[in-house]
Enzyme design. Structure first.
Site, PDB file in Angstrom:
ATOM      1  N   CYS A  60      33.136  26.546  41.067  1.00 20.22           N
ATOM      2  CA  CYS A  60      34.524  26.607  41.537  1.00 20.22           C
ATOM      3  C   CYS A  60      34.572  26.601  43.078  1.00 20.22           C
ATOM      4  O   CYS A  60      33.822  27.321  43.728  1.00 20.22           O
ATOM      5  CB  CYS A  60      35.193  27.879  41.007  1.00 20.22           C
ATOM      6  SG  CYS A  60      36.929  27.993  41.475  1.00 20.22           S
ATOM      7  N   CYS A  64      36.517  33.609  45.698  1.00 19.78           N
ATOM      8  CA  CYS A  64      36.857  34.965  45.229  1.00 19.78           C
ATOM      9  C   CYS A  64      35.597  35.849  45.221  1.00 19.78           C
ATOM     10  O   CYS A  64      34.609  35.512  44.548  1.00 19.78           O
ATOM     11  CB  CYS A  64      37.464  34.898  43.836  1.00 19.78           C
ATOM     12  SG  CYS A  64      38.760  33.649  43.710  1.00 19.78           S
ATOM     13  N   CYS A  67      33.679  36.906  41.915  1.00 17.44           N
ATOM     14  CA  CYS A  67      33.513  35.973  40.794  1.00 17.44           C
ATOM     15  C   CYS A  67      32.144  35.297  40.729  1.00 17.44           C
ATOM     16  O   CYS A  67      31.644  34.757  41.720  1.00 17.44           O
ATOM     17  CB  CYS A  67      34.607  34.910  40.855  1.00 17.44           C
ATOM     18  SG  CYS A  67      34.611  33.864  39.384  1.00 17.44           S
ATOM     19  N   CYS A 104      42.446  32.546  24.651  1.00 13.20           N
ATOM     20  CA  CYS A 104      42.652  32.194  26.056  1.00 13.20           C
ATOM     21  C   CYS A 104      41.544  31.265  26.561  1.00 13.20           C
ATOM     22  O   CYS A 104      40.354  31.600  26.485  1.00 13.20           O
ATOM     23  CB  CYS A 104      42.677  33.477  26.893  1.00 13.20           C
ATOM     24  SG  CYS A 104      42.917  33.145  28.647  1.00 13.20           S
ATOM     25  N   CYS A 135      46.808  30.914  25.269  1.00 15.52           N
ATOM     26  CA  CYS A 135      46.838  31.345  26.668  1.00 15.52           C
ATOM     27  C   CYS A 135      45.843  30.470  27.424  1.00 15.52           C
ATOM     28  O   CYS A 135      44.856  30.001  26.830  1.00 15.52           O
ATOM     29  CB  CYS A 135      46.444  32.819  26.771  1.00 15.52           C
ATOM     30  SG  CYS A 135      46.440  33.427  28.483  1.00 15.52           S
ATOM     31  N   CYS A 195      50.816  36.321  31.894  1.00 11.97           N
ATOM     32  CA  CYS A 195      49.740  37.294  31.761  1.00 11.97           C
ATOM     33  C   CYS A 195      49.226  37.466  33.180  1.00 11.97           C
ATOM     34  O   CYS A 195      48.613  36.546  33.737  1.00 11.97           O
ATOM     35  CB  CYS A 195      48.657  36.763  30.833  1.00 11.97           C
ATOM     36  SG  CYS A 195      47.201  37.820  30.799  1.00 11.97           S
ATOM     37  N   ARG A 267      46.503  45.417  29.144  1.00 13.40           N
ATOM     38  CA  ARG A 267      45.185  45.112  28.548  1.00 13.40           C
ATOM     39  C   ARG A 267      44.044  45.775  29.309  1.00 13.40           C
ATOM     40  O   ARG A 267      43.877  45.583  30.509  1.00 13.40           O
ATOM     41  CB  ARG A 267      44.959  43.595  28.485  1.00 13.40           C
ATOM     42  CG  ARG A 267      43.633  43.246  27.778  1.00 13.40           C
ATOM     43  CD  ARG A 267      43.454  41.753  27.509  1.00 13.40           C
ATOM     44  NE  ARG A 267      44.631  41.229  26.890  1.00 13.40           N
ATOM     45  CZ  ARG A 267      45.396  40.275  27.437  1.00 13.40           C
ATOM     46  NH1 ARG A 267      45.064  39.749  28.586  1.00 13.40           N
ATOM     47  NH2 ARG A 267      46.472  39.857  26.822  1.00 13.40           N
TER      48      ARG A 267
HETATM   49  N1  SAM Z   1      40.057  30.173  38.053  1.00 12.34           N
HETATM   50  C1  SAM Z   1      41.164  30.811  37.467  1.00 12.34           C
HETATM   51  C2  SAM Z   1      41.805  31.839  38.368  1.00 12.34           C
HETATM   52  O1  SAM Z   1      41.121  32.388  39.222  1.00 12.34           O
HETATM   53  O2  SAM Z   1      42.976  32.092  38.199  1.00 12.34           O
HETATM   54  C3  SAM Z   1      40.866  31.409  36.122  1.00 12.34           C
HETATM   55  C4  SAM Z   1      39.584  32.150  35.836  1.00 12.34           C
HETATM   56  S1  SAM Z   1      39.360  33.694  36.705  1.00 12.34           S
HETATM   57  C5  SAM Z   1      37.685  34.041  36.299  1.00 12.34           C
HETATM   58  C6  SAM Z   1      40.369  34.864  35.852  1.00 12.34           C
HETATM   59  C7  SAM Z   1      40.437  36.287  36.346  1.00 12.34           C
HETATM   60  O3  SAM Z   1      39.285  37.000  35.915  1.00 12.34           O
HETATM   61  C8  SAM Z   1      40.450  36.528  37.844  1.00 12.34           C
HETATM   62  O4  SAM Z   1      41.718  36.376  38.386  1.00 12.34           O
HETATM   63  C9  SAM Z   1      39.995  37.971  37.941  1.00 12.34           C
HETATM   64  O5  SAM Z   1      41.120  38.836  37.908  1.00 12.34           O
HETATM   65  C10 SAM Z   1      39.145  38.177  36.687  1.00 12.34           C
HETATM   66  N2  SAM Z   1      37.725  38.327  37.049  1.00 12.34           N
HETATM   67  C11 SAM Z   1      36.897  37.361  37.478  1.00 12.34           C
HETATM   68  N3  SAM Z   1      35.672  37.857  37.742  1.00 12.34           N
HETATM   69  C12 SAM Z   1      35.725  39.184  37.486  1.00 12.34           C
HETATM   70  C13 SAM Z   1      34.793  40.245  37.592  1.00 12.34           C
HETATM   71  N4  SAM Z   1      33.550  40.045  38.025  1.00 12.34           N
HETATM   72  N5  SAM Z   1      35.178  41.482  37.242  1.00 12.34           N
HETATM   73  C14 SAM Z   1      36.453  41.707  36.818  1.00 12.34           C
HETATM   74  N6  SAM Z   1      37.379  40.739  36.700  1.00 12.34           N
HETATM   75  C15 SAM Z   1      37.031  39.494  37.036  1.00 12.34           C
HETATM   76  C1  DTB Z   2      41.617  38.578  33.036  1.00 12.44           C
HETATM   77  O1  DTB Z   2      42.415  39.283  33.673  1.00 12.44           O
HETATM   78  N1  DTB Z   2      40.386  38.925  32.731  1.00 12.44           N
HETATM   79  C2  DTB Z   2      39.709  37.856  32.034  1.00 12.44           C
HETATM   80  C3  DTB Z   2      40.832  36.811  31.846  1.00 12.44           C
HETATM   81  N2  DTB Z   2      41.905  37.380  32.593  1.00 12.44           N
HETATM   82  C4  DTB Z   2      40.607  35.401  32.165  1.00 12.44           C
HETATM   83  C5  DTB Z   2      38.482  37.399  32.719  1.00 12.44           C
HETATM   84  C6  DTB Z   2      37.511  38.511  33.004  1.00 12.44           C
HETATM   85  C7  DTB Z   2      36.311  37.875  33.636  1.00 12.44           C
HETATM   86  C8  DTB Z   2      35.191  38.849  33.763  1.00 12.44           C
HETATM   87  C9  DTB Z   2      34.019  38.266  34.423  1.00 12.44           C
HETATM   88  C10 DTB Z   2      33.365  37.137  33.695  1.00 12.44           C
HETATM   89  O2  DTB Z   2      33.330  37.060  32.458  1.00 12.44           O
HETATM   90  O3  DTB Z   2      32.802  36.277  34.396  1.00 12.44           O
HETATM   91 FE1  SF4 Z   3      37.319  30.169  40.848  1.00 12.72          FE
HETATM   92 FE2  SF4 Z   3      36.403  32.497  39.972  1.00 12.72          FE
HETATM   93 FE3  SF4 Z   3      38.226  32.437  41.886  1.00 12.72          FE
HETATM   94 FE4  SF4 Z   3      38.927  31.714  39.365  1.00 12.72          FE
HETATM   95  S1  SF4 Z   3      38.270  33.736  40.041  1.00 12.72           S
HETATM   96  S2  SF4 Z   3      39.445  30.657  41.270  1.00 12.72           S
HETATM   97  S3  SF4 Z   3      36.977  30.763  38.701  1.00 12.72           S
HETATM   98  S4  SF4 Z   3      36.130  31.646  42.039  1.00 12.72           S
END
Ligand code: SAM
Ligand code: DTB
Ligand code: SF4
Length: 327
Positions: A60, A64, A67, A104, A135, A195, A267
């Site tokens: 990506c 973030c 992530c 989702c 979702c 959501c 959630r």
């Molecule tokens: N790329 C899209 C976005 O950022 O909206 C969708 C996927 S993103 C992984 C979805 C959500 O997962 C993020 O907004 C964040 O709140 C949560 N998330 C991602 N990595 C995480 C982590 N290591 N621990 C907790 N929540 C996480």
């Molecule tokens: C949300 O708030 N939590 C989910 C979903 N929306 C997409 C994602 C959690 C991701 C946790 C880290 C991972 O699995 O990489």
């Molecule tokens: Fe990309 Fe992860 Fe950020 Fe979603 S949370 S925009 S997958 S870097």
């Protein structure tokens, strides 16, 4: 103590001061308050179950800090192509048979390209046809993309604000808090349910956690689902060595979410593998009434289905049925 009836009127505009006073109540008062609000709007012995699938993992362009899927961090997550339709529908069927009511689809995009939209819309149509709520979380959307997803049968769009506006700039630099709000508005205008929640344990202050919930609660309509994620620290990301948030602070956050957004599903999202059964039970008492089921989130682990079933059984908590098609 702040009166539950005051905190529970139809559409209050919450001030940070009011929310902070609720958050700071003695713990037992806060729990009683949140649980009273919860009982007024929901069966306290039911949780809604969602299941995630990462249909396009890693690579990506966003940065973030939490992530595993950002190309900016050396997390070791391998970037994949978009999954094939049949594979997605096979997974969705298994999720439904395992008790999930909402499915989702997650993609590690800044925003979907037009050709991705064709494929994702076919997935949404297929998942919907299985009788599941749909979702998706695909990054930023244009108004036209949101309307297309709605036509394909999308019930919910997940797009988190993640933290307070002030802390956001310390976590992500490739997009702004306002970018997130713009997508959320487009999703709403397209008639898709929201959501939207965030992550705690990213080095934020209690004020930031409260500020995040106040932003959500003061949307013209609060999100129908509010995921509260506990940071899953990922090796190779800037937040890898973040110390865990104090559990009592975490329960306070869940309780405040319930009080500020009495009708939303709250959630208990990422991070449950590091939570004790007792902590999760306390969160359910404080008003959490939704979880992700299945052994995987997107890239991180989640409790084993057997362990979750055993916990819910011990607590006498059953699954919430899907409310039926939203049209
Ligand atoms: N790329 C899209 C976005 O950022 O909206 C969708 C996927 S993103 C992984 C979805 C959500 O997962 C993020 O907004 C964040 O709140 C949560 N998330 C991602 N990595 C995480 C982590 N290591 N621990 C907790 N929540 C996480
Ligand atoms: C949300 O708030 N939590 C989910 C979903 N929306 C997409 C994602 C959690 C991701 C946790 C880290 C991972 O699995 O990489
Ligand atoms: Fe990309 Fe992860 Fe950020 Fe979603 S949370 S925009 S997958 S870097």
């Amino acid at each position: 103590m702040v009166s539950p009836s005051l905190a529970d009127s139809a559409r209050p505009a919450w001030t940070p001061g009011e929310a902070a006073a609720i958050y700071a109540q003695p713990f037992n008062d806060l729990l009683f308050h949140a649980h009273s609000v919860h009982r007024r709007h929901f069966d306290p012995n039911k949780v809604q179950k969602s299941r995630l699938l990462s249909v396009k993992t890693g690579g990506c362009p966003e940065d973030c800090g939490y992530c595993s899927q950002s190309a900016h961090h050396a997390s070791g997550v391998r970037a994949t192509q978009l999954m094939a339709l049949e594979a997605v529908l096979g997974e969705a069927r298994r999720a439904r048979d395992g008790g999930a009511t909402r499915y989702c689809l997650g993609a590690a995009w800044r925003e979907p390209r037009e050709r991705d939209m064709d494929a994702v819309c076919a997935m949404i149509e297929g998942v919907k046809a299985l009788g599941l709520e749909t979702c998706a979380t695909l990054g930023m959307l244009s108004g036209e993309q949101a309307r297309r997803l709605k036509r394909a049968g999308l019930d919910y769009y997940n797009h988190n604000i993640d933290t307070s506006p002030g802390h956001y700039v310390r976590i992500v630099s490739t997009r702004s808090f306002e970018d997130r709000l713009r997508t959320l508005e487009r999703v709403r205008e397209a008639g898709i349910a929201l959501c939207c929640g965030g992550i705690v344990g990213m080095g934020e202050t209690a004020e930031d956690r409260i500020g995040m919930l106040v932003v959500l609660a003061n949307f013209p309509e609060p999100p129908e689902s509010v995921p509260i994620n506990m940071l899953v620290p990922i090796e190779g990301t800037p937040l890898a060595s973040q110390p865990p948030l104090d559990s009592i602070e975490f329960v306070r956050t869940v309780a405040l979410a319930r009080i500020l957004m009495p009708r939303s599903l709250v959630r208990l999202s990422a991070g449950r593998t590091r939570m004790s059964d007792e902590l999760q039970a306390l969160c359910f008492f404080a008003g959490a009434n939704s979880i992700f089921v299945g052994e995987r989130l997107l890239t991180a682990g989640n409790p084993q289905p057997g362990a979750d079933e055993a916990l819910l059984d011990r607590l006498g908590i059953g699954g919430l049925p899907a409310p039926g098609p939203t049209g």
